[in-house]
Scaffold this motif. Structure first.
Motif, PDB file in Angstrom:
ATOM      1  N   ALA A  55       0.865  -1.186   0.000  1.00 12.51           N
ATOM      2  CA  ALA A  55       0.000   0.000   0.000  1.00 12.51           C
ATOM      3  C   ALA A  55       0.896   1.229   0.000  1.00 12.51           C
ATOM      4  O   ALA A  55       1.943   1.247   0.667  1.00 12.51           O
ATOM      5  CB  ALA A  55      -0.919   0.002   1.220  1.00 12.51           C
ATOM      6  N   LEU A  56       0.487   2.248  -0.739  1.00 12.40           N
ATOM      7  CA  LEU A  56       1.330   3.420  -0.949  1.00 12.40           C
ATOM      8  C   LEU A  56       0.561   4.693  -0.627  1.00 12.40           C
ATOM      9  O   LEU A  56      -0.608   4.829  -0.988  1.00 12.40           O
ATOM     10  CB  LEU A  56       1.825   3.444  -2.400  1.00 12.40           C
ATOM     11  N   GLY A  57       1.248   5.607   0.024  1.00 14.48           N
ATOM     12  CA  GLY A  57       0.707   6.940   0.266  1.00 14.48           C
ATOM     13  C   GLY A  57       1.729   7.994  -0.092  1.00 14.48           C
ATOM     14  O   GLY A  57       2.948   7.782   0.037  1.00 14.48           O
ATOM     15  N   ASP A  58       1.261   9.134  -0.566  1.00 15.01           N
ATOM     16  CA  ASP A  58       2.152  10.212  -0.987  1.00 15.01           C
ATOM     17  C   ASP A  58       2.700  10.961   0.231  1.00 15.01           C
ATOM     18  O   ASP A  58       2.144  10.912   1.321  1.00 15.01           O
ATOM     19  CB  ASP A  58       1.388  11.188  -1.887  1.00 15.01           C
ATOM     20  N   ARG A  59       3.810  11.656   0.024  1.00 10.59           N
ATOM     21  CA  ARG A  59       4.404  12.543   1.016  1.00 10.59           C
ATOM     22  C   ARG A  59       4.681  13.889   0.350  1.00 10.59           C
ATOM     23  O   ARG A  59       4.742  13.986  -0.885  1.00 10.59           O
ATOM     24  CB  ARG A  59       5.726  11.964   1.558  1.00 10.59           C
TER      25      ARG A  59
END
Length: 385
Positions: A55-59
């Motif tokens: 799972a990926l989330g932006d920064r």
């Protein structure tokens, strides 16, 4: 196990927000073609139904942070400090992929960082390429998120480069190719020189066959000396015989090889040359006669790995011998060797009896109780959410 749901839930727990997407990639079983990939030869793996999800989330900065269900603490690195020497431990696999994308043309100076959370049902150390599953899932996720538009054969090269340079395992490109190119009910017939891949229907279910994996629970590590020593022997043999790689040799070259090489190097060369031929024979036989006819090639492959390449262990030999004595179409060790798993192609109705026979045989020898499960040829890497 729902790896994708677990990855998204784990991401929310670690980072306190929802991810923007989730991707997954499978482990693989190599049906036949062992230690041929780094010799520019032929392999025939298939993707399995055990998967790794990320799972990926932006920064809003340039930090990559990665956490997982199998590590106590997250690891992070600034993109400007992303070098092979800066990465170690389990995080070298996903972070190594980010570095390797830059080596394959991605402009990492103009991308933002990401948070990643990884979970997996691919057994670690079982020879089913849990490492390539991580690399392929992360490569696909970062490629899409960063808008790189790399094709899947290139993403396979990215995963291989991460494994070779960052992790330090001198593996070929088979595992990543199987994970990225696999399709349901099919194997990936891969020419490791040209990287041409042909998806070949396997038809196990239609012919009433199951592929039983016997995880001996003898752990191996590709970065250790045995694998590297075998690769060095192959390269030395190719040099002595004046060819670019062992792929350039045929069966009728073996008498000359035996005359020129010491016994150990010759046996390493003989395994690769004959294994390449077994892959070609397996694919041809599968097309012409179906999966029930490929057993002799699986059996011969194990003998070659046991005697010529010397990468089997007693537990693998026992699993193979027990399978052959209990009705298997064919059986062999699979993966890099020195532990890991064996596979047996067997009629569906015989799976319970074979499972009991192998457990009993291991107990009689005082070996650790193996893990046994069937796998199904499955789809390769994909976006799931």
């Amino acid at each position: 196990m729902n790896e994708v749901a677990d990855a998204m839930h784990g991401f929310a727990e670690w980072y306190g927000r929802r991810p923007i997407g989730a991707w997954s990639a499978p482990g693989r079983v190599n049906l036949i073609g062992e230690h041929t990939d780094y010799n520019d030869g032929f392999v025939f793996p298939f993707a399995i139904d055990q998967r790794t999800a990320v799972a990926l989330g932006d920064r809003d900065d340039r930090v990559i942070r990665v956490a997982s269900s199998f590590a106590a603490e997250p690891v992070q690195v600034h993109l400007d400090e992303l070098t092979p020497d800066a990465l170690e431990g389990w995080a070298a696999y996903p972070l190594g992929v980010a570095w390797a994308l830059g080596e394959h043309g991605a402009d990492l100076e103009h991308v933002r960082g990401v948070d990643l959370y990884i979970t997996s049902s691919v057994p670690i150390g079982a020879g089913l390429s849990s490492s390539a599953a991580i690399e392929s899932a992360v490569a696909l996720a970062l490629d899409e998120h960063w808008g790189l538009n790399l094709d899947r054969p290139t993403l396979a090269k990215v995963g291989q480069l991460a494994e070779n340079r960052v992790v330090g395992a001198p593996t070929g490109i088979m595992d990543q190719s199987a994970s990225l190119l696999g399709e349901a009910d099919a194997g990936v017939f891969l020419d490791c020189r040209s990287l041409d891949a042909d998806v070949i229907p396997l038809g196990f279910a239609a012919h009433g066959l199951s592929l039983l994996v016997v995880d001996t629970r003898v752990e191996h590590a590709h970065a250790s000396g045995g694998y590297a020593a075998r690769r060095a022997s192959c390269e030395a043999g190719a040099r002595a015989l004046g060819v670019e790689s062992l792929r350039d040799l045929r069966l009728d070259d073996l008498p000359r090889a035996q005359a020129l090489l010491d016994d150990e190097t010759f046996r390493r060369v003989r395994h690769v040359v004959t294994e390449d031929q077994r892959v070609l024979d397996t694919v041809r036989t599968l097309r012409e006669r179906g999966p029930g006819a490929i057993g002799p090639f699986l059996d011969a492959s194990h003998v070659s790995m046991r005697d010529d390449f010397e990468i089997s262990v007693p537990e693998l030999d026992l699993a193979v011998e027990t399978a052959q004595a209990n009705g298997a179409v064919g059986a062999r060790m699979t993966g890099g060797g020195f532990g890991g798993s064996a596979i047996a192609l067997i009629a569906d109705e015989l799976v319970p009896d074979l499972t009991r026979a192998i457990r009993s045989a291991f107990a009689e020898r005082g070996y650790r109780d193996p893990s046994l499960f069937t796998v199904h040829p499955s789809q390769g890497a994909r976006r799931d959410a």
